[in-house]
Enzyme design. Structure first.
Site, PDB file in Angstrom:
ATOM      1  N   SER A   1       0.948  -1.246  -0.018  1.00  0.00           N
ATOM      2  CA  SER A   1       0.005  -0.137   0.034  1.00  0.00           C
ATOM      3  C   SER A   1       1.046   1.326  -0.215  1.00  0.00           C
ATOM      4  O   SER A   1       1.612   1.618   0.931  1.00  0.00           O
ATOM      5  CB  SER A   1      -0.639   0.052   1.320  1.00  0.00           C
ATOM      6  OG  SER A   1      -1.601  -1.165   1.452  1.00  0.00           O
TER       7      SER A   1
ATOM      8  N   MET B   1       3.822   2.834   5.069  1.00  0.00           N
ATOM      9  CA  MET B   1       3.602   1.646   4.020  1.00  0.00           C
ATOM     10  C   MET B   1       3.276   0.598   4.615  1.00  0.00           C
ATOM     11  O   MET B   1       3.833   0.268   5.710  1.00  0.00           O
ATOM     12  CB  MET B   1       4.755   1.517   3.057  1.00  0.00           C
ATOM     13  CG  MET B   1       4.585   0.781   1.763  1.00  0.00           C
ATOM     14  SD  MET B   1       6.061   0.722   0.723  1.00  0.00           S
ATOM     15  CE  MET B   1       6.243   2.359  -0.107  1.00  0.00           C
ATOM     16  N   CYS B   2       2.396  -0.472   4.161  1.00  0.00           N
ATOM     17  CA  CYS B   2       2.151  -1.662   4.633  1.00  0.00           C
ATOM     18  C   CYS B   2       2.040  -2.501   3.461  1.00  0.00           C
ATOM     19  O   CYS B   2       1.826  -2.269   2.225  1.00  0.00           O
ATOM     20  CB  CYS B   2       0.990  -1.606   5.522  1.00  0.00           C
ATOM     21  SG  CYS B   2      -0.604  -1.548   4.728  1.00  0.00           S
ATOM     22  N   THR B   3       1.927  -3.846   3.881  1.00  0.00           N
ATOM     23  CA  THR B   3       1.698  -5.018   3.041  1.00  0.00           C
ATOM     24  C   THR B   3       0.197  -5.625   3.016  1.00  0.00           C
ATOM     25  O   THR B   3      -0.542  -5.531   4.045  1.00  0.00           O
ATOM     26  CB  THR B   3       2.731  -6.279   3.132  1.00  0.00           C
ATOM     27  OG1 THR B   3       2.577  -6.576   4.633  1.00  0.00           O
ATOM     28  CG2 THR B   3       4.199  -5.982   3.139  1.00  0.00           C
TER      29      THR B   3
ATOM     30  N   THR C   1      -0.764  -6.224   7.054  1.00  0.00           N
ATOM     31  CA  THR C   1       0.292  -6.093   7.912  1.00  0.00           C
ATOM     32  C   THR C   1       0.801  -4.705   7.974  1.00  0.00           C
ATOM     33  O   THR C   1       1.225  -4.174   7.062  1.00  0.00           O
ATOM     34  CB  THR C   1       1.171  -7.145   7.990  1.00  0.00           C
ATOM     35  OG1 THR C   1       0.277  -8.290   7.655  1.00  0.00           O
ATOM     36  CG2 THR C   1       1.983  -7.139   9.024  1.00  0.00           C
TER      37      THR C   1
END
Length: 185
Positions: A40, A59-61, A77
């Site tokens: 993201s 930022m995340c996954t 996450t």
């Protein structure tokens, strides 16, 4: 609740749903190609929680997988303080390919989710209209297969977010981080 208040809530919900009517969905959407790991990299929203938390966001996954019945299991996450938090959501398919619905078990909000555009191997632009008893909000997400995207893709995200009525203060390119990136599947 009296009839007037119920009527107003009904109109607000109807307005929120109609606000999304003009949002396109990826032509010839291919759900199987959307699955896999994404980062993201952009988030835009006019919701109160976004305004309150935006300075903390990174930022995340997100891992998207198809369930046996054709819905999407979405697992994000992200870093929160010193921890990694994982959130699971089930996006229910609708009759229109590329369009999904989700109801938050925690807040009871209804989400109308549309994959606006994607080339599947680089980026995906997703628009969500959220309706709850206290009003509606708009959210736009920019996913990338890598931590970096071209300036053109970032600009498209910003432009589309503005077209949805979001202001520059409500649009965020998420700061890159290594925290919680390895925890995602």
């Amino acid at each position: 609740m009296d009839a007037t208040l119920l009527g107003l809530l009904g109109l607000a919900l109807l307005g929120a749903l109609h606000a999304q009517d003009d949002v396109p969905v990826q032509p010839d959407f291919q759900q199987d190609k959307l699955t896999g790991k994404w980062f993201s990299v952009g988030l835009a929203s006019n919701s109160d929680w976004f305004k309150e938390k935006k300075h903390l966001m990174k930022m995340c996954t997100t891992v998207i997988s198809a369930s046996a019945d054709g819905n999407l299991e979405v697992t994000s996450t992200y870093p929160k303080g010193d921890q990694c938090v994982t959130r699971n959501s089930l996006y229910t398919k609708t009759e229109q390919p590329g369009r999904f619905s989700y109801t938050s078990p925690r807040w009871g909000s209804k989400h109308d989710i549309r994959v606006v555009e994607t080339n599947y191997d680089e980026y995906a632009l997703v628009a969500t209209q959220i309706a709850k008893s206290t009003g509606s909000s708009t959210m736009v997400l920019l996913y990338s297969r890598t931590k970096e995207l071209s300036p053109e893709r970032l600009e498209r995200f910003t432009q589309f977010s503005r077209e949805r009525g979001l202001t520059d203060d409500e649009i965020l390119i998420l700061p890159e981080t290594d925290k919680c990136m390895a925890d995602a599947a």
